[in-house]
Design a protein around this motif. Sequence first.
Motif, short mmCIF file in Angstrom:
data_model
loop_
_atom_site.label_atom_id
_atom_site.label_comp_id
_atom_site.label_asym_id
_atom_site.label_seq_id
_atom_site.Cartn_x
_atom_site.Cartn_y
_atom_site.Cartn_z
N CYS A 1 36.77 60.12 -9.57
CA CYS A 1 37.17 59.60 -10.89
C CYS A 1 36.48 60.37 -12.01
CB CYS A 1 36.87 58.12 -10.98
SG CYS A 1 37.99 57.07 -10.02
N CYS A 2 35.22 60.69 -11.83
CA CYS A 2 34.49 61.46 -12.85
C CYS A 2 35.11 62.83 -13.05
CB CYS A 2 33.03 61.60 -12.44
SG CYS A 2 32.06 60.08 -12.59
N VAL A 3 35.48 63.50 -11.97
CA VAL A 3 36.08 64.83 -12.07
C VAL A 3 37.46 64.72 -12.72
CG1 VAL A 3 36.85 66.87 -10.80
CG2 VAL A 3 34.77 65.66 -10.08
N GLY A 4 38.22 63.69 -12.37
CA GLY A 4 39.52 63.49 -13.00
C GLY A 4 39.40 63.30 -14.50
N ARG A 5 38.38 62.55 -14.92
CA ARG A 5 38.19 62.35 -16.37
C ARG A 5 37.77 63.65 -17.04
NH1 ARG A 5 35.83 57.48 -14.56
NH2 ARG A 5 33.72 58.28 -14.83
N ALA A 6 36.96 64.46 -16.37
CA ALA A 6 36.54 65.74 -16.95
C ALA A 6 37.73 66.66 -17.17
CB ALA A 6 35.51 66.42 -16.04
N MET B 1 45.62 63.48 -14.16
CA MET B 1 45.98 62.51 -13.14
C MET B 1 45.15 62.80 -11.89
SD MET B 1 47.65 60.07 -11.62
CE MET B 1 49.01 59.60 -12.69
N LEU B 2 44.40 61.82 -11.42
CA LEU B 2 43.67 61.93 -10.17
C LEU B 2 44.56 61.45 -9.03
CD1 LEU B 2 41.21 62.12 -8.22
CD2 LEU B 2 40.56 59.83 -9.03
N GLN C 1 41.80 55.12 -16.35
CA GLN C 1 42.27 56.50 -16.33
C GLN C 1 43.47 56.61 -15.40
OE1 GLN C 1 38.45 57.56 -13.89
NE2 GLN C 1 39.80 59.34 -13.64
N PRO C 2 44.22 57.73 -15.47
CA PRO C 2 45.37 57.90 -14.56
C PRO C 2 44.89 58.16 -13.13
CG PRO C 2 45.54 59.33 -16.49
CD PRO C 2 44.15 58.82 -16.46
N VAL C 3 45.26 57.29 -12.21
CA VAL C 3 44.86 57.41 -10.81
C VAL C 3 46.06 57.06 -9.93
CG1 VAL C 3 43.34 56.57 -8.96
CG2 VAL C 3 42.46 56.76 -11.30
#
Length: 484
Positions: A235-240, A244-245, A275-277
Amino acid sequence: MPTYDLILRNGTVIDGSGGQRMVLDVAIHGQRIAALGNFGAGLAAVEIDVSGRVVAPGFIDAHTHDDRYLLCDPGMPAKLSQGVTTVVTGNCGLSLAPWIAPVGSCIPAPMDLLGEAADFSYRSFGAYLDAVDATAPALNAACLVGHSALRLACMASVGRAATEPEIEAMKALLREALESGAIGFSTGLNYPPAAQSTQDELERLAAAARGYGAVYASHIRDESEHIIPALDEACCVGRAADAMLVVSHHKLSGRANHGRSEETQRYLAQAIRRQPVSLDCYPYNAGSSMLRLANIRRASRVIVTRSDPYPDFVGRDLDDIAKTMGWSIEHAVESLQPAGAIYFMMDERDVQRILAFPQTMIGSDGLPHDIAPHPRLWGTFPRVLGHYSRDLGLFSLETAVHKMTGLTALNFGLSDRGLLAPGMFADITVFDPATVADTATWLDPIQPAAGIDMVMVNGTISWRNGSATGARAGKVIRRHTGDA
């Protein structure tokens, strides 16, 4: 002159949105859907009556390792035969580009799942995409660039954290891939080429992908005891990346973790609010990868799918091989390398719970170059339609189709696919809802699906009445360049 090139008449349209089915005609002009409705006679050059059949968008395989399959067998029979019209490649950090392997070198596992040294010959990701287009595959490809390939291209040794210059070099290759048309990037953090990467390395690469509309797909660092911290990292990498994760092939491995899908679903439901997941899942309680002791210790049964030194052992249980040869399991694993295996290590209740989760897409995760592959390579999509939807009633047929079409197109940003609507590309699968089923088994895994009547790719009939037509109408779907 006819108004349309082709009309599919009287089919039960399930349009991929999750909405209710309707009996409609589907009209096609060129590569795209022109109209849906009830049309009079004589409006098309070709009319096909599909009464009693479901007309759906072509299935989008959210998780594949078809990178070389597109080049060496562009007819793509394992996928076309089950109604797939688009594959997402480059998952788990593994892609054929941008890395040129030294001539005659031994390819590190699991990169060797994709090919041998001669297959890793693309200095840029754009060169690989051009090669796929030139091959003219039978279906479409949306391609991720793999983090492990970036590491191998930029690091003399991958068994450590990357240095500042190496991270900068990886960022440059990542940007080239995205600018050439890659739809995003992927990681395989449980595997040797990437296991030593730090979260800081991942977040800095992710930040370089901002602004490209990229997807971040991750085979997370742990799918067993430490799955929650692994999801935190993803999730942290997706936000960075502001992306979309996609949590790849979500599962809970090992008996000690059976039932924990309730916990991970609570986690994912909360994450989706921030966030988009999304996630993908294959409809089996066994996975497949390289042959590793760590996986064997979690599995109740292991079937060997590939062994370079002992090809005659392929398709047999590891326990049986060890007994026949008088080997310990440890010695068998060492002797069979390079090798792959199927591992029975998930709980069926977890599989069903994950499949039914609203943001779960369907992905095969098949390995097309295994001699005796996991049956998911040939059977994933009909198994969802037949076994899980029709026979078990896990979800409606409309939901099943949505999970393999509209939802996948939305999550991967494939804007002109995944729905039956005017203006969309005419990727269409026609199937019999009463008979559609997977026929691939553990003992006989290379078997086409039952009940798939017809498959159209970009307006061209590519599969009909149990066999390929020979048409090669697929294309590379390039995100940043706008070539959809």
